[in-house]
Design a protein around this motif. Structure first.
Motif, PDB file in Angstrom:
ATOM      1  N   GLU A  27       0.839  -1.205   0.000  1.00 19.18           N
ATOM      2  CA  GLU A  27       0.000   0.000   0.000  1.00 19.18           C
ATOM      3  C   GLU A  27       0.872   1.253   0.000  1.00 19.18           C
ATOM      4  N   TYR A  28       1.942   1.236   0.775  1.00 22.63           N
ATOM      5  CA  TYR A  28       2.861   2.375   0.812  1.00 22.63           C
ATOM      6  C   TYR A  28       3.479   2.600  -0.564  1.00 22.63           C
ATOM      7  N   ARG A  29       3.909   1.515  -1.217  1.00 21.25           N
ATOM      8  CA  ARG A  29       4.519   1.630  -2.539  1.00 21.25           C
ATOM      9  C   ARG A  29       3.536   2.255  -3.528  1.00 21.25           C
ATOM     10  N   GLU A  30       2.303   1.783  -3.507  1.00 18.95           N
ATOM     11  CA  GLU A  30       1.277   2.303  -4.409  1.00 18.95           C
ATOM     12  C   GLU A  30       1.011   3.789  -4.140  1.00 18.95           C
ATOM     13  N   ARG A  31       0.909   4.157  -2.862  1.00 21.29           N
ATOM     14  CA  ARG A  31       0.699   5.566  -2.502  1.00 21.29           C
ATOM     15  C   ARG A  31       1.860   6.431  -2.963  1.00 21.29           C
ATOM     16  N   LEU A  32       3.061   5.938  -2.772  1.00 22.41           N
ATOM     17  CA  LEU A  32       4.253   6.681  -3.165  1.00 22.41           C
ATOM     18  C   LEU A  32       4.255   6.955  -4.667  1.00 22.41           C
ATOM     19  N   VAL A  33       3.964   5.942  -5.455  1.00 16.58           N
ATOM     20  CA  VAL A  33       3.917   6.111  -6.911  1.00 16.58           C
ATOM     21  C   VAL A  33       2.798   7.085  -7.289  1.00 16.58           C
ATOM     22  N   ASN A  34       1.616   6.877  -6.753  1.00 20.02           N
ATOM     23  CA  ASN A  34       0.479   7.738  -7.099  1.00 20.02           C
ATOM     24  C   ASN A  34       0.718   9.189  -6.697  1.00 20.02           C
ATOM     25  N   ASP A  35       1.215   9.402  -5.494  1.00 17.60           N
ATOM     26  CA  ASP A  35       1.480  10.767  -5.029  1.00 17.60           C
ATOM     27  C   ASP A  35       2.572  11.434  -5.860  1.00 17.60           C
ATOM     28  N   THR A  36       3.603  10.675  -6.196  1.00 16.70           N
ATOM     29  CA  THR A  36       4.693  11.228  -6.999  1.00 16.70           C
ATOM     30  C   THR A  36       4.200  11.612  -8.384  1.00 16.70           C
ATOM     31  N   LEU A  37       3.394  10.755  -8.992  1.00 20.23           N
ATOM     32  CA  LEU A  37       2.880  11.066 -10.328  1.00 20.23           C
ATOM     33  C   LEU A  37       1.916  12.253 -10.296  1.00 20.23           C
ATOM     34  N   THR A  38       1.134  12.360  -9.251  1.00 19.16           N
ATOM     35  CA  THR A  38       0.229  13.501  -9.110  1.00 19.16           C
ATOM     36  C   THR A  38       1.024  14.798  -8.992  1.00 19.16           C
ATOM     37  N   MET A  45       5.890  17.948 -15.045  1.00 21.71           N
ATOM     38  CA  MET A  45       7.067  17.103 -15.218  1.00 21.71           C
ATOM     39  C   MET A  45       6.647  15.843 -15.967  1.00 21.71           C
ATOM     40  N   LEU A  46       7.511  15.307 -16.783  1.00 22.55           N
ATOM     41  CA  LEU A  46       7.191  14.092 -17.515  1.00 22.55           C
ATOM     42  C   LEU A  46       7.061  12.909 -16.561  1.00 22.55           C
ATOM     43  N   ARG A  47       6.109  12.046 -16.874  1.00 22.62           N
ATOM     44  CA  ARG A  47       5.870  10.856 -16.064  1.00 22.62           C
ATOM     45  C   ARG A  47       7.147  10.007 -15.971  1.00 22.62           C
ATOM     46  N   SER A  48       7.823   9.846 -17.097  1.00 22.75           N
ATOM     47  CA  SER A  48       9.037   9.021 -17.125  1.00 22.75           C
ATOM     48  C   SER A  48      10.138   9.616 -16.248  1.00 22.75           C
ATOM     49  N   GLN A  49      10.232  10.935 -16.195  1.00 21.45           N
ATOM     50  CA  GLN A  49      11.218  11.592 -15.336  1.00 21.45           C
ATOM     51  C   GLN A  49      10.910  11.333 -13.869  1.00 21.45           C
ATOM     52  N   ALA A  50       9.654  11.466 -13.521  1.00 18.36           N
ATOM     53  CA  ALA A  50       9.239  11.267 -12.131  1.00 18.36           C
ATOM     54  C   ALA A  50       9.510   9.833 -11.697  1.00 18.36           C
ATOM     55  N   LEU A  51       9.167   8.876 -12.551  1.00 15.12           N
ATOM     56  CA  LEU A  51       9.389   7.476 -12.211  1.00 15.12           C
ATOM     57  C   LEU A  51      10.874   7.143 -12.150  1.00 15.12           C
ATOM     58  N   ALA A  52      11.672   7.779 -13.002  1.00 18.67           N
ATOM     59  CA  ALA A  52      13.119   7.550 -12.973  1.00 18.67           C
ATOM     60  C   ALA A  52      13.716   8.023 -11.651  1.00 18.67           C
ATOM     61  N   GLN A  53      13.236   9.146 -11.149  1.00 19.31           N
ATOM     62  CA  GLN A  53      13.726   9.651  -9.868  1.00 19.31           C
ATOM     63  C   GLN A  53      13.265   8.768  -8.714  1.00 19.31           C
ATOM     64  N   GLU A  55      12.757   5.491  -8.966  1.00 18.58           N
ATOM     65  CA  GLU A  55      13.221   4.114  -9.164  1.00 18.58           C
ATOM     66  C   GLU A  55      14.111   3.569  -8.044  1.00 18.58           C
ATOM     67  N   PRO A  56      15.094   4.307  -7.510  1.00 22.29           N
ATOM     68  CA  PRO A  56      15.909   3.738  -6.415  1.00 22.29           C
ATOM     69  C   PRO A  56      15.076   3.371  -5.187  1.00 22.29           C
ATOM     70  N   ASP A  57      14.112   4.212  -4.853  1.00 23.12           N
ATOM     71  CA  ASP A  57      13.244   3.924  -3.709  1.00 23.12           C
ATOM     72  C   ASP A  57      12.355   2.712  -3.993  1.00 23.12           C
ATOM     73  N   LEU A  58      11.832   2.639  -5.212  1.00 20.77           N
ATOM     74  CA  LEU A  58      10.981   1.507  -5.572  1.00 20.77           C
ATOM     75  C   LEU A  58      11.777   0.204  -5.558  1.00 20.77           C
ATOM     76  N   ALA A  59      13.030   0.271  -5.988  1.00 23.90           N
ATOM     77  CA  ALA A  59      13.876  -0.927  -5.976  1.00 23.90           C
ATOM     78  C   ALA A  59      14.096  -1.426  -4.552  1.00 23.90           C
ATOM     79  N   LYS A  60      14.300  -0.509  -3.611  1.00 19.84           N
ATOM     80  CA  LYS A  60      14.475  -0.898  -2.203  1.00 19.84           C
ATOM     81  C   LYS A  60      13.199  -1.521  -1.655  1.00 19.84           C
TER      82      LYS A  60
END
Length: 76
Positions: A27-38, A45-53, A55-60
């Motif tokens: 749930e935290y991971r999903e919230r983090l992605v959704n909040d970041t994209l919002t 900002m481009l979606r791909s840029q936001a997800l690239a930034q 990515e290290p947190d998502l990998a952890k």
């Protein structure tokens, strides 16, 4: 604080506690992605840029989730 967040390294973890931890982390991971994209959308900002930034947190988070799932599988 919840009971599961008060566990120490020496406390045995039950399958139910692992399930709760996995659910909370998913749930935290999903919230983090959704909040970041919002926020990225608001900042134009481009979606791909936001997800690239992100990515290290998502990998952890993903590595931790996998470790928890492995531990859960070992208990069952």
């Amino acid at each position: 604080m919840t009971e599961s967040s008060e566990l120490t390294a020496t406390d045995p973890v039950t399958a139910q506690e692992l399930t709760e931890l996995i659910t909370e982390l998913e749930e935290y991971r999903e919230r983090l992605v959704n909040d970041t994209l919002t926020m990225a959308q608001r900042a134009k900002m481009l979606r791909s840029q936001a997800l690239a930034q992100l990515e290290p947190d998502l990998a952890k988070i993903d590595a931790t989730l996998q470790a928890l799932r492995n531990q859960q599988a070992a208990l069952t």
